[in-house]
Write an enzyme that holds these catalytic residues in place. Structure first.
Site: not given
Length: 321
Positions: A10, A221
């Site tokens: 986001n 990640k």
């Protein structure tokens, strides 16, 4: 303080957006403005290291490759990872540089093309074990359409509620080590703000000849960010996502926010299935690993609450005991 910040998708592309260059630059500018306020409060010996996801970008790039394959040969997943690592690194680097200069702060920022070593025998490469969501959220009907066109694709439900809660998933092997560790450590020690291990890093294995070779995968990640935190001797690991606090029973009537949990509590909640594999699960797992390695603080919170989370005013703080 040595702070490693792991940015969620986001920070670069919102779920409802198409993902145009302009949209992504706007998001990166907002993200950079928040990070610049963190840098502003840092002392001369403090260090900031940034990593980021690439799920939406690498998924969309894979779609582009498929649509254009009659004209241009499609590239492998590891190459797509390198492409998106460069793209997002550039956007964050440029926007953060602009924000810092507007505050009168002169800091060198570098985004590196960075490989991460994985095991060629990782279970994620076997059958339906793939768990890393890539690309856009889909409805169940859209999943059926995509499956008809690409029977080899794997789709999984990554949100417990809602209409668009399905995504394509690809292998996400557990990261073993950061290949460019020494170079990154030297840059951080020199006071450079380093953007590294983007998208979890470019996944590579060591073949039988002792040479590195890319593989079709996307590394998580947050788990790769934890490995990076070890490399740079970070004491604080901050994972920024789209929720202010971790929740138990997410999406259910008895949903409950957690402000603090111990390592043992976090492990128990994981085993009980409170955190989905393609969502909150890797984040909590990464925080546990960081603290067990020797890190001091592990925090999960929302991007817009970055300052408050670091000050201990919000977020979910995972502690040793």
């Amino acid at each position: 303080m040595r702070l490693l910040v792991a940015l969620g998708g986001n920070a670069i592309k919102q779920a409802h957006e198409k993902g145009t260059t302009q949209e992504q630059f706007i998001n990166c500018k907002k993200t950079a403005a928040l990070l610049a306020q963190v840098v502003k409060k840092m002392g001369p010996e403090d260090r900031l290291i940034i990593t980021h996801g690439n799920g939406p970008q690498v998924g969309n790039l894979a779609v582009q490759q498929d649509l254009a394959k009659a004209v241009i040969p499609p590239q492998d997943m590891d190459v797509l990872g390198a492409m998106t690592q460069g793209q997002i690194g550039y956007m964050l680097q440029q926007m953060l540089d602009n924000q810092l200069r507007s505050l009168g702060i002169n800091k060198q920022i570098i985004a590196v093309v960075n490989r991460v070593l994985v095991d060629k025998n990782d279970p994620e490469f076997q059958g339906e074990n793939a768990s890393k969501p890539v690309g856009n959220f889909l409805t169940e009907a859209e999943v059926k359409e995509e499956k008809a066109k690409h029977p080899e694709y794997i789709f999984k439900k990554v949100k417990p509620t809602g209409d668009r809660c399905w995504r394509r998933v690809v292998p996400s092997p557990d990261p073993i080590a950061n290949v460019e560790a020494e170079a990154i450590r030297k840059m951080v020690d020199a006071g450079i703000i380093v953007i590294a291990s983007g998208g979890g890093g470019i996944p590579v294995i060591l073949n039988d000849n002792g040479n590195y070779r890319g593989v079709d995968a996307v590394i998580d990640k947050d788990l790769a960010g934890e490995r990076l935190a070890e490399v740079v001797n970070a004491d604080t690991f901050l994972i920024l996502t789209d929720v202010e606090k971790v929740k138990l029973n997410f999406g259910k009537p008895n949903e409950k926010e957690i402000s603090k949990m111990t390592i043992e509590e976090a492990k128990r909640y994981l085993s009980e299935g409170h955190f989905l594999a393609g969502s909150m699960g890797p984040k909590v797992k990464a925080c546990i690993r960081f603290l067990e390695w020797g890190g001091k603080r592990a925090i999960i919170s929302s991007l817009d609450k970055v300052t408050e989370a670091l000050e201990g005013k919000t977020g979910t703080h995972i502690v040793r005991e």
